[in-house]
Scaffold this active site. Structure first.
Site, PDB file in Angstrom:
ATOM      1  N   ALA A  78      -3.554   7.817  -5.018  1.00  0.00           N
ATOM      2  CA  ALA A  78      -2.238   7.224  -5.198  1.00  0.00           C
ATOM      3  C   ALA A  78      -2.481   5.776  -5.617  1.00  0.00           C
ATOM      4  O   ALA A  78      -2.877   4.945  -4.799  1.00  0.00           O
ATOM      5  CB  ALA A  78      -1.451   7.288  -3.903  1.00  0.00           C
ATOM      6  N   GLY A  85       0.825  -1.212   0.000  1.00  0.00           N
ATOM      7  CA  GLY A  85       0.000   0.000   0.000  1.00  0.00           C
ATOM      8  C   GLY A  85       0.848   1.246   0.000  1.00  0.00           C
ATOM      9  O   GLY A  85       2.049   1.191  -0.239  1.00  0.00           O
ATOM     10  N   ASN A  86       0.219   2.384   0.254  1.00  0.00           N
ATOM     11  CA  ASN A  86       0.968   3.643   0.323  1.00  0.00           C
ATOM     12  C   ASN A  86       0.329   4.540   1.380  1.00  0.00           C
ATOM     13  O   ASN A  86      -0.680   4.177   1.988  1.00  0.00           O
ATOM     14  CB  ASN A  86       1.010   4.320  -1.047  1.00  0.00           C
ATOM     15  CG  ASN A  86      -0.375   4.643  -1.545  1.00  0.00           C
ATOM     16  OD1 ASN A  86      -1.066   5.493  -1.006  1.00  0.00           O
ATOM     17  ND2 ASN A  86      -0.813   3.918  -2.582  1.00  0.00           N
ATOM     18  N   ARG A  87       0.921   5.710   1.600  1.00  0.00           N
ATOM     19  CA  ARG A  87       0.549   6.526   2.750  1.00  0.00           C
ATOM     20  C   ARG A  87      -0.575   7.527   2.463  1.00  0.00           C
ATOM     21  O   ARG A  87      -0.875   8.367   3.302  1.00  0.00           O
ATOM     22  CB  ARG A  87       1.784   7.269   3.274  1.00  0.00           C
ATOM     23  CG  ARG A  87       2.817   6.318   3.866  1.00  0.00           C
ATOM     24  CD  ARG A  87       4.055   7.066   4.310  1.00  0.00           C
ATOM     25  NE  ARG A  87       3.710   8.221   5.133  1.00  0.00           N
ATOM     26  CZ  ARG A  87       4.491   9.283   5.282  1.00  0.00           C
ATOM     27  NH1 ARG A  87       5.641   9.343   4.667  1.00  0.00           N
ATOM     28  NH2 ARG A  87       4.118  10.279   6.039  1.00  0.00           N
ATOM     29  N   SER A  88      -1.193   7.459   1.304  1.00  0.00           N
ATOM     30  CA  SER A  88      -2.231   8.441   0.997  1.00  0.00           C
ATOM     31  C   SER A  88      -3.444   8.275   1.935  1.00  0.00           C
ATOM     32  O   SER A  88      -3.962   7.176   2.096  1.00  0.00           O
ATOM     33  CB  SER A  88      -2.690   8.285  -0.449  1.00  0.00           C
ATOM     34  OG  SER A  88      -3.746   9.167  -0.703  1.00  0.00           O
TER      35      SER A  88
END
Ligand code: CTP
Length: 405
Positions: free
Chosen positions: A280, A213-216
């Protein structure tokens, strides 16, 4: 009306529906943040929540008819002095009365004298909302510049669920605040437009419990949706893993992976006047998704094999759904920020690229954002560190300037 100094004056209309009790929470939010609120319930609203509650919570008298205090001509005074009128909940009957221009109670009479922005939050059973008569009334009100928030989907009065639920009071309040901050009906420059916003960060599963995943957080995309709603747009928000409440009035499609986001965006893209890809989206996903939880075992871990996800932004930019559609991308960069953003704008083929410099404590999961917005036509606009809501409006300003008449 009570003397207010510089406090914004809000008229809160309440109609006779079960959601009337939620208007108490909305009223509290207005009064606690310094607004002077005059509550105008309809006669039938008082069958759900009594006059005493409205008077005590607002600190102002509560009247439903035009004959009480006639010497003050209240429908003219209240309407003229209002900075904003919010009607929540609005029933099907109220929408019909407003469309015809009836003035048989203080609320409808006040709406005829008010010249400030008007936000209507309908709530009713699904069949009543979907009825051709109600839909025609909503369309007429929107054409007149009224902001009519599409009801939320969820639990209705009884055990039934569907579209027709009043959006959460906090979210109606957020739209109202945005409208008040911008002031004046002239800012409804997205009325009659359908905009699609993607938000959040996709998650690409490795097994039933793990993902890449990512931090958005989704905050910028949700701010874009709210800002568009306050400018009169019909909004579809495709949200990936954002732990944020549905913006009042938006059609929200919740997705998990990049592939799910692609399906959801492509479905609504053909009818969109503008698409903003603030999400994102993962460029790659694990080649395989284990059906059961992966066990660590004793052997050294094998590398994770990845495969490429489709680039949604490039795809919708190449296959434009309709003439004059405006497409906006986001570029999160850590180095050579502007040069990389410019390259990305050309590579993806969109009309505007919002370039964020990202890193620790920058852009992700914060309330503020700074950006440079590059246009395919060579323009460049620098937006300093501002609230994400303000950056959202700066983006919509540039979109509006590019929309076909
Ligand atoms: N985007 C998309 N589909 C993808 C990846 C990204 O639609 N599969 C969109 C994002 O929503 C964003 C823009 O493309 O609007 C830029 O995404 P970004 O990940 O920064 O760009 P990439 O092309 O992936 O470049 P890189 O990761 O190499 O910086």
């Amino acid at each position: 009306m009570a003397a207010t100094g510089t406090r914004p004056r809000v008229v809160l209309g309440v109609c006779g529906g079960i959601a009337a009790y939620k208007a108490c929470e909305l009223l509290r939010r207005f009064t606690e943040s310094g607004h002077d609120v005059r509550v105008l319930p309809t006669q039938s609203a008082l069958k759900f929540v009594g006059e005493t509650t409205w008077a005590a919570l607002s600190g102002n008298p509560v009247v439903t008819d035009v004959f009480t205090d006639a010497h003050d001509v209240p429908h003219v005074a209240i309407g003229r002095q209002a900075d904003l009128v919010v009607v929540a909940p609005a029933t099907a009957d109220f929408l019909a009365r407003m469309v015809i221009g009836r003035s048989d109670d203080l609320l409808t009479a006040t709406l005829l004298t008010a010249r400030c922005p008007v936000v209507i939050a309908p709530a009713m059973h699904t069949e009543m909302w979907e009825h051709a008569a109600t839909q025609a009334n909503v369309a007429t009100l929107r054409e007149r510049g009224v902001i009519v928030l599409t009801p939320a989907i969820g639990r209705l009065t009884g055990a039934d669920t569907g579209i027709g639920r009043l959006p959460e009071p906090g979210e109606i309040f957020a739209v109202a605040q945005t409208v008040l901050a911008r002031g004046g009906a002239a800012t409804l420059d997205l009325a009659g437009r359908h905009v699609v916003v993607s938000a959040g960060g996709t998650r690409e599963p490795l097994d039933p419990v793990r993902f890449l995943g990512n931090r958005s957080s989704g905050r910028q995309g949700f701010a874009l949706a709210r800002a568009a709603l306050a400018r009169g747009a019909e909004v579809t928000l495709v949200a990936a893993n954002a732990a944020l409440p549905d913006p009042a009035g938006a059609k929200v499609v919740r997705v998990g992976t990049a592939e799910e986001m692609r399906t959801a965006v492509l479905e609504v893209a053909p009818s969109a006047d503008a698409i903003v890809m603030a999400a994102a989206v993962a460029d790659f996903r694990p080649m395989t998704r284990a059906a059961s939880k992966l066990k660590k075992g004793d052997a050294d871990p094998a590398p994770i094999a990845l495969t490429r996800n489709a680039d949604i932004l490039a795809e919708i930019s190449t296959n434009r759904g309709r003439g004059g559609q405006v497409i906006v991308g986001f570029a999160a960069e850590t180095d050579d920020v502007i040069a990389n953003g410019r390259k990305k704008l050309a590579a993806k083929g969109c009309d505007l690229m919002v370039i964020n410099e990202v890193g620790e404590h920058r852009a992700f999961d914060t309330e503020e954002n700074a950006a440079t917005i590059l246009g395919a036509d060579g323009t460049s606009v620098v937006v300093p560190q501002v609230a994400k809501e303000s950056l959202a409006h700066a983006i919509w300003d540039l979109v509006v300037a590019r929309l076909a008449p």
